[in-house]
Design a protein around this motif. Structure first.
Motif, mmCIF file in Angstrom:
data_model
loop_
_atom_site.group_PDB
_atom_site.id
_atom_site.type_symbol
_atom_site.label_atom_id
_atom_site.label_comp_id
_atom_site.label_asym_id
_atom_site.label_seq_id
_atom_site.Cartn_x
_atom_site.Cartn_y
_atom_site.Cartn_z
ATOM 1 N N PRO A 4 0.832 -1.202 0.000
ATOM 2 C CA PRO A 4 0.000 0.000 0.000
ATOM 3 C C PRO A 4 0.870 1.257 0.000
ATOM 4 C CG PRO A 4 -0.102 -1.113 2.132
ATOM 5 C CD PRO A 4 0.695 -1.966 1.205
ATOM 6 N N SER A 7 -0.370 6.719 2.056
ATOM 7 C CA SER A 7 -1.705 7.232 2.381
ATOM 8 C C SER A 7 -2.734 6.122 2.525
ATOM 9 C CB SER A 7 -2.169 8.240 1.324
ATOM 10 O OG SER A 7 -2.345 7.590 0.090
ATOM 11 N N GLN A 8 -2.379 4.890 2.107
ATOM 12 C CA GLN A 8 -3.286 3.755 2.228
ATOM 13 C C GLN A 8 -2.862 2.788 3.331
ATOM 14 O OE1 GLN A 8 -2.853 2.168 -1.698
ATOM 15 N NE2 GLN A 8 -4.710 3.147 -2.430
ATOM 16 N N PRO A 44 -11.301 -0.762 -5.600
ATOM 17 C CA PRO A 44 -10.750 0.094 -4.555
ATOM 18 C C PRO A 44 -11.386 1.478 -4.447
ATOM 19 C CG PRO A 44 -9.205 -0.136 -6.368
ATOM 20 C CD PRO A 44 -10.332 -1.093 -6.639
ATOM 21 N N ARG A 91 -7.108 4.177 7.325
ATOM 22 C CA ARG A 91 -6.064 4.082 6.298
ATOM 23 C C ARG A 91 -5.354 5.426 6.184
ATOM 24 N NH1 ARG A 91 -5.008 -0.515 3.504
ATOM 25 N NH2 ARG A 91 -6.594 -2.067 3.891
#
Length: 122
Positions: A4, A7-8, A44, A91
């Protein structure tokens, strides 16, 4: 599968609150729209589920110090009370900061008890 992006990156926020403040705390963190939301698999950009959390009830204790201003209990006396443990995913590190700030504003304790853990995607 790729890692990821920062930011995820998934984090888990865990906090403890008296049952009487549970609704206000959850409303505050979920109103940020930054936590407890999960996309549908292979999509997503969707939000398949919102306001996702896990809760359990237990017993907490503390003794308010001389310089404290407790919302619950009296200075110098042991306070034992029912509390709810809430776990929610967030997240992105920057989003965790926003969610924690919302929690602090809604929480009744002078010093809210919370934990944040960085998680791994597998």
């Amino acid at each position: 599968m790729s890692s990821p992006t920062p930011s995820q990156t998934p984090y888990k926020l865990i906090f403890f609150t008296p049952p009487t403040s549970l609704s206000a705390c959850k409303s505050a963190i979920f109103s940020t729209s930054l936590c407890g939301a999960f996309p549908l698999p292979n999509r997503p950009d969707t939000i398949g589920y919102k306001n996702v959390c896990w809760e359990t009830t237990g017993t907490g204790q503390f003794i308010p110090g001389e310089d404290s201003t407790p919302d619950i209990g009296e200075r110098g006396k042991l306070e034992v009370l029912e509390e709810v443990r809430v776990e929610v995913q967030v997240r992105g590190r920057e989003n965790v900061a926003v969610v924690v700030e919302a929690l602090k504003k809604a929480h009744p304790y002078e010093v809210p008890v919370y934990e944040v853990y960085k998680m791994e995607d597998f």
